[in-house]
Design a protein around this motif. Structure first.
Motif, PDB file in Angstrom:
ATOM      1  N   ARG A 172      -0.475  -8.790  -8.462  1.00 36.25           N
ATOM      2  CA  ARG A 172      -1.116  -8.925  -7.145  1.00 36.25           C
ATOM      3  C   ARG A 172      -2.546  -9.398  -7.306  1.00 36.25           C
ATOM      4  NH1 ARG A 172      -4.702  -5.185  -4.989  1.00 36.25           N
ATOM      5  NH2 ARG A 172      -5.165  -5.467  -2.775  1.00 36.25           N
ATOM      6  N   ARG A 221      -2.577 -12.768   2.003  1.00 36.95           N
ATOM      7  CA  ARG A 221      -3.536 -12.275   2.993  1.00 36.95           C
ATOM      8  C   ARG A 221      -3.276 -10.793   3.276  1.00 36.95           C
ATOM      9  NH1 ARG A 221      -2.376 -15.287   7.748  1.00 36.95           N
ATOM     10  NH2 ARG A 221      -3.263 -17.042   6.602  1.00 36.95           N
ATOM     11  N   ARG A 222      -2.001 -10.447   3.396  1.00 41.96           N
ATOM     12  CA  ARG A 222      -1.687  -9.026   3.621  1.00 41.96           C
ATOM     13  C   ARG A 222      -1.986  -8.198   2.374  1.00 41.96           C
ATOM     14  NH1 ARG A 222       3.961  -6.157   5.590  1.00 41.96           N
ATOM     15  NH2 ARG A 222       3.099  -4.039   5.627  1.00 41.96           N
ATOM     16  N   GLN A 223      -1.658  -8.723   1.197  1.00 42.56           N
ATOM     17  CA  GLN A 223      -1.933  -7.985  -0.037  1.00 42.56           C
ATOM     18  C   GLN A 223      -3.435  -7.799  -0.259  1.00 42.56           C
ATOM     19  OE1 GLN A 223       0.128  -6.424  -1.903  1.00 42.56           O
ATOM     20  NE2 GLN A 223       2.129  -7.292  -1.437  1.00 42.56           N
ATOM     21  N   ALA A 224      -4.244  -8.721   0.258  1.00 44.81           N
ATOM     22  CA  ALA A 224      -5.695  -8.576   0.127  1.00 44.81           C
ATOM     23  C   ALA A 224      -6.212  -7.375   0.898  1.00 44.81           C
ATOM     24  CB  ALA A 224      -6.402  -9.846   0.596  1.00 44.81           C
ATOM     25  N   GLU A 225      -5.514  -7.015   1.967  1.00 43.97           N
ATOM     26  CA  GLU A 225      -5.929  -5.865   2.784  1.00 43.97           C
ATOM     27  C   GLU A 225      -5.582  -4.556   2.100  1.00 43.97           C
ATOM     28  OE1 GLU A 225      -3.796  -6.650   6.338  1.00 43.97           O
ATOM     29  OE2 GLU A 225      -5.065  -8.363   6.931  1.00 43.97           O
ATOM     30  N   GLU A 226      -4.401  -4.478   1.516  1.00 42.53           N
ATOM     31  CA  GLU A 226      -3.964  -3.295   0.765  1.00 42.53           C
ATOM     32  C   GLU A 226      -2.747  -3.671  -0.070  1.00 42.53           C
ATOM     33  OE1 GLU A 226      -2.304  -0.115   3.003  1.00 42.53           O
ATOM     34  OE2 GLU A 226      -1.359  -1.431   4.471  1.00 42.53           O
ATOM     35  N   THR A 233       0.178 -16.313   3.361  1.00 41.82           N
ATOM     36  CA  THR A 233       0.221 -15.211   4.325  1.00 41.82           C
ATOM     37  C   THR A 233       0.538 -13.892   3.635  1.00 41.82           C
ATOM     38  OG1 THR A 233       2.558 -15.646   4.856  1.00 41.82           O
ATOM     39  CG2 THR A 233       0.871 -16.715   6.229  1.00 41.82           C
ATOM     40  N   LEU A 257      -4.241 -12.909  -6.169  1.00 39.81           N
ATOM     41  CA  LEU A 257      -5.424 -12.926  -5.303  1.00 39.81           C
ATOM     42  C   LEU A 257      -6.537 -13.753  -5.939  1.00 39.81           C
ATOM     43  CD1 LEU A 257      -5.505  -9.267  -3.931  1.00 39.81           C
ATOM     44  CD2 LEU A 257      -4.922 -11.359  -2.686  1.00 39.81           C
TER      45      LEU A 257
END
Length: 362
Positions: free
Chosen positions: A88, A132-137, A129, A92
């Motif tokens: 992950r 983008r979600r993995q960047a949040e958590e 996309t 990123l």
């Protein structure tokens, strides 16, 4: 050729072959076969297309970029650690390259310091996309056979086109299969998307070990068949084997498999093209077959190139294509580092390039 020389040759071939296929297919990615033939003649593209700057290297895309970051993530993963959170963070870091013009002063790791990786060339929407979600958590994978939590309806080829390193690391079939599937779920939740990535890793693992390609593909079908949600991937791989027996390969026969936008089709097209080179030894025509069709030409070219290079080795690839590929030296370096780290368990020269990722999950 000694065994150690053959291993280096095959892993180098996989990394450089993927980049060649990517570069051959990138300029025609969104063209139909009719348009390709209309522009370039009945044979379609027969080599690299001219660049606006004739002195510039032949461009690679997100397919090769993400493959490099997959390898980097594996090289930075501590022994016995879950690869998903480490990959992950590697992906990123790739995402950062798509949002910045050049490396930051405090770039994390050796790989991210190379300017050529900061080119943005139609990166996949699900990859972006999902990250983008993995960047949040950190969103961990779920049980295999069920839709994953990130982009649960997406089975795009972005899972397969980045997964060659899982099969290059000498993990063995089981570990390569499950590691590739876990890390595919970081961005693509459709079971076919991540099962196809796992299948590709298993095939790559087998051919690097010297298993003949037809046997590797059939063994992978046997592995997949009992698994939930595997029907699409099994059908696509079975079609590649069947169509390969119909006669000399053509773009029209290749298009019976699909266009390559979806993970299972991309994998099956790569297998079809690699079977041609396995039977004939004609590396050039196999790579060109992988891109001259109405579909995702750079991704099918990249995955076919990974597989063709793994089977035949760097020494069999057209050297005039190898010499001018973007990121050539870095691809060589990463290929050799995969062999040193995973096959020879030697990190003595690698610690500076790949500091182990011991960060907390997420």
């Amino acid at each position: 050729m000694e065994d150690y020389e053959r291993l280096f040759d095959r892993v180098r071939g996989a990394m450089l072959g993927g980049a060649i296929g990517d570069a051959l297919g990138w300029p025609i990615e969104f063209l139909s076969l009719e348009q390709i033939r209309g522009r370039y003649g009945a044979a379609g593209v027969t080599g690299y297309l001219p660049m606006s700057n004739p002195d510039a290297p032949q461009q690679i895309t997100d397919d090769t970029q993400m493959t490099l970051f997959t390898a980097e993530g594996l090289l930075r993963c501590p022994d016995g650690a879950d690869p998903a959170p480490v990959l992950r963070r590697a992906y990123l870091r790739w995402r950062d390259t798509q949002q910045q013009n050049k490396p930051a002063a405090d770039v994390d790791g050796w790989l991210g310091g190379h300017q050529f990786l900061y080119a943005t060339r139609a990166p996949g929407n699900a990859c972006l996309t999902g990250l983008r979600r993995q960047a949040e958590e950190f969103v961990p994978p779920l049980e295999f056979g069920e839709p994953g939590p990130v982009n649960p309806n997406s089975k795009g080829c972005g899972t397969v086109m980045r997964s060659a390193p899982f099969g290059l690391a000498g993990f063995g079939a089981d570990r390569a299969f499950y590691a590739a599937m876990r890390c595919a779920q970081l961005t693509h939740g459709h079971p076919t998307g991540y099962l196809a990535a796992g299948a590709f890793a298993v095939i790559m693992d087998a051919v690097i070990a010297g298993v003949d390609l037809p046997i590797a593909v059939r063994d992978t079908i046997v592995r997949l068949a009992p698994m939930p949600s595997s029907a699409e991937t099994v059908t696509a791989l079975s079609a590649a084997l069947a169509i390969a027996h119909l006669g000399s390969p053509t773009p029209e026969r290749l298009e019976q498999i699909g266009a390559g936008w979806c993970a299972e089709d991309c994998l099956a097209i790569a297998v079809y093209c690699a079977l041609h080179t396995y039977h004939t030894g004609d590396i050039r025509s196999g790579l060109l077959l992988a891109v001259n069709h109405s579909g995702d030409s750079d991704s099918t070219g990249a995955v076919a190139g990974n597989l063709i290079g793994a089977i035949h080795g760097l020494s069999a690839l057209p050297m005039h294509w190898v010499e001018v590929i973007e990121g050539r030296d870095e691809l060589f370096r990463v290929a050799d580092d995969l062999v040193l780290n995973f096959h020879y368990k030697d990190r003595t020269t690698l610690a500076d390039r790949y500091p182990l990722d011991t960060g907390l999950v997420g």
